[in-house]
Design a protein around this motif. Structure first.
Motif, short mmCIF file in Angstrom:
data_model
loop_
_atom_site.label_atom_id
_atom_site.label_comp_id
_atom_site.label_asym_id
_atom_site.label_seq_id
_atom_site.Cartn_x
_atom_site.Cartn_y
_atom_site.Cartn_z
N ALA A 238 0.83 -1.20 0.00
CA ALA A 238 0.00 0.00 0.00
C ALA A 238 0.87 1.26 0.00
CB ALA A 238 -0.92 0.00 1.22
N ARG A 239 1.96 1.24 0.75
CA ARG A 239 2.87 2.39 0.80
C ARG A 239 3.47 2.66 -0.58
NH1 ARG A 239 8.20 3.73 1.18
NH2 ARG A 239 8.83 1.56 0.92
N THR A 240 3.92 1.60 -1.24
CA THR A 240 4.52 1.75 -2.56
C THR A 240 3.51 2.30 -3.56
OG1 THR A 240 6.00 -0.12 -2.11
CG2 THR A 240 5.72 0.53 -4.41
N ALA A 241 2.29 1.77 -3.51
CA ALA A 241 1.25 2.25 -4.43
C ALA A 241 0.90 3.71 -4.14
CB ALA A 241 0.00 1.37 -4.29
N LEU A 242 0.86 4.06 -2.87
CA LEU A 242 0.53 5.43 -2.49
C LEU A 242 1.60 6.40 -2.98
CD1 LEU A 242 -1.56 7.13 -0.97
CD2 LEU A 242 -0.21 6.81 1.10
N LEU A 243 2.85 6.02 -2.87
CA LEU A 243 3.93 6.88 -3.36
C LEU A 243 3.84 7.07 -4.87
CD1 LEU A 243 6.95 5.59 -1.23
CD2 LEU A 243 5.76 7.78 -1.02
N ASP A 244 3.51 5.99 -5.60
CA ASP A 244 3.33 6.11 -7.04
C ASP A 244 2.18 7.05 -7.38
OD1 ASP A 244 5.45 4.41 -7.46
OD2 ASP A 244 4.21 2.62 -7.72
N ARG A 245 1.11 6.95 -6.60
CA ARG A 245 -0.06 7.80 -6.83
C ARG A 245 0.26 9.28 -6.53
NH1 ARG A 245 -5.78 7.34 -7.21
NH2 ARG A 245 -6.51 9.47 -7.46
N LEU A 246 1.10 9.51 -5.52
CA LEU A 246 1.42 10.88 -5.11
C LEU A 246 2.09 11.67 -6.23
CD1 LEU A 246 2.73 10.38 -1.46
CD2 LEU A 246 0.74 11.73 -2.15
N LYS A 247 2.83 10.98 -7.09
CA LYS A 247 3.57 11.66 -8.15
C LYS A 247 2.64 12.37 -9.12
CE LYS A 247 7.24 8.17 -7.94
NZ LYS A 247 7.91 7.06 -8.67
N GLU A 248 1.42 11.90 -9.26
CA GLU A 248 0.50 12.45 -10.25
C GLU A 248 -0.77 13.00 -9.62
OE1 GLU A 248 -0.25 9.39 -13.04
OE2 GLU A 248 1.84 9.19 -13.68
N ASP A 249 -0.78 13.17 -8.30
CA ASP A 249 -1.99 13.63 -7.62
C ASP A 249 -1.64 14.75 -6.64
OD1 ASP A 249 -4.35 13.96 -6.25
OD2 ASP A 249 -4.84 11.84 -6.22
N PRO A 250 -1.62 16.01 -7.10
CA PRO A 250 -1.27 17.14 -6.23
C PRO A 250 -2.18 17.26 -5.01
CG PRO A 250 -1.25 17.81 -8.52
CD PRO A 250 -1.84 16.43 -8.48
N SER A 251 -3.45 16.96 -5.19
CA SER A 251 -4.39 17.06 -4.06
C SER A 251 -4.02 16.08 -2.97
CB SER A 251 -5.81 16.79 -4.54
OG SER A 251 -6.22 17.77 -5.48
N LEU A 252 -3.66 14.87 -3.36
CA LEU A 252 -3.26 13.87 -2.39
C LEU A 252 -1.95 14.27 -1.71
CD1 LEU A 252 -3.97 11.16 -1.12
CD2 LEU A 252 -2.71 10.03 -2.95
#
Length: 415
Positions: A238-252
């Motif tokens: 989950a941490r790895t996926a969240l970090l990947d998502r953070l790169k393209e999600d400014p709101s997150l």
């Protein structure tokens, strides 16, 4: 594998397959289990689709007391060669149905829908096929479930895997694709048809996993939370996926930064990791650029001995696993390199003088900036802000400035 035209390849024998309703599978076919799903999944999905129902489920209905029992012979493994057992016809039917499903998976059931449900554009009077709603009523399940099979067949037909609906008549048998192809066209969850479901499906396919699994997780965030809390490997994923998502999600990014700032433990952890990263960056700069910043702030070329030591420490840090703490290693590398920098400066008279000059200028600039910011412009009435120690400290500062100025004048070449 294929179903072929033999009646044994049908999920239900021909006698039950073509009732008086125009080739529609009889109601005793029951509700089929979702392909690839467990029993628990099937029960959960069924409850969601239809709610409570008295309609029996399963591939084959229970036989009524009046039904005849056919005798099927088979070798008896325990009775020796040539021994025979009488196999109940229902058991034989179950075995045949199992064989069909093992070879074709959901295609066997999708064929029943494809050849019996009226496609769009055909009017009721033009064909003996029925609507998806009527087919669902006869099957004892929801129209939504029927349409999932219908849409899966439609997608496969567009890809040339199976014939289009118009080419199929009720009761028709065709060669079906292998069972492992079925899941690439079928989704057992209604959320897969939404924009959110489409995005999840695409991401799952990119990761090489079944979309149904990803959709199930997305529909049950409480289960995901429980898995993360209980299992370190799930939390890591989950941490790895969240970090990947953070790169393209400014709101997150903003939300996560806010959460960290409001959580004392996380603030301390971030500060510690930031310090370690800064120290590692200091050492890496020496290795990659061959230059180092002295304590006073001047940039000098790093001697070969200093660069070699920095490279040794950096190689040890780079060999650490991702889950290992770099704090101690970073501190040791930084302290060692800093000490070598000091020794380098002190061992070189020219560098030593330049270091002191740089340090003096740095302190003078800081003092000047602070004093410039000290202003009485905002004070309407000086009597309101006056304190005795204010005047005393300014007088002490004035004396220190006079002493410093006098010392510099003595060192001036013009004096």
């Amino acid at each position: 594998m294929s179903v072929a035209t033999a009646h044994s390849a049908s999920a239900v024998p021909p006698a039950d397959e073509t009732p008086a309703t125009g080739g529609v599978p009889a109601q005793d076919e029951g509700i089929w289990v979702e392909p690839g799903a467990t029993e628990a999944d099937a029960r959960s999905d069924e409850a969601r689709d239809e709610g409570p129902s008295d309609t029996p489920t399963g591939l084959v209905p229970a036989q009524t007391p009046g039904d005849a029992t056919a005798a099927t012979t088979a070798p008896d493994a325990e009775g020796g060669e040539g021994a025979e057992d009488v196999v109940d016809e229902q058991v034989a039917r179950d075995a045949r149905d199992f064989g069909v499903y093992a070879r074709t998976g959901g295609w066997a059931f999708a064929l029943k829908v494809a050849r019996s449900v009226r496609p769009g554009g055909e009017l009721p009077g033009e064909t003996v096929k029925v609507s998806a709603k009527r087919f669902a009523e006869l099957a004892g399940c929801s129209a939504e479930r029927v349409m999932r099979y219908y849409k899966a067949w439609d997608r496969a037909a567009d890809d040339g895997m199976v014939p289009h609906f118009e080419a199929l008549a009720p009761g028709a048998e065709i060669d079906l694709p292998d069972s492992d192809v079925w899941l690439s066209y079928y989704s057992s969850r209604s959320s897969a048809t939404t924009d959110r479901g489409t995005a999840i499906t695409a991401a799952a396919e990119a990761e090489g996993i079944r979309p149904t699994k990803a959709l199930e997780v997305a529909e049950n965030p409480t289960a995901l939370r429980a898995a993360i809390l209980a299992d370190p490997s799930t939390a890591q994923a989950a941490r790895t996926a969240l970090l990947d998502r953070l790169k393209e999600d400014p709101s997150l990014q903003t939300e996560l930064a806010r959460d960290i700032a409001r959580t004392e433990e996380l603030k301390k952890a971030v500060a510690s990791e930031t310090q370690a990263a800064t120290r590692i960056g200091y050492v890496r700069q020496i290795v990659e650029n061959g230059q180092v910043k002295t304590p006073a702030g001047q940039v000098i070329d790093a001697p070969a001995e200093l660069r070699a030591e920095a490279e040794r420490h950096l190689s040890l840090i780079d060999e650490l696993d991702d889950d290992e703490d770099t704090g101690e290693w970073a501190t040791e590398a930084y302290d060692t390199v800093k000490e070598l920098v000091v020794q380098t400066v002190e061992s070189n008279p020219e560098l030593r003088v330049q270091e002191r000059r740089t340090k003096f200028y740095s302190s003078l600039q800081k003092a000047t900036k602070v004093f410039e910011e000290l202003t009485l412009d905002d004070a309407v009435d000086l009597d309101a802000i006056y304190e005795d120690d204010m005047l005393q400290r300014l007088e002490e500062l004035q004396e220190a400035l006079h002493t410093c100025i006098a010392a510099l004048r003595k060192a001036s070449p013009g004096d």
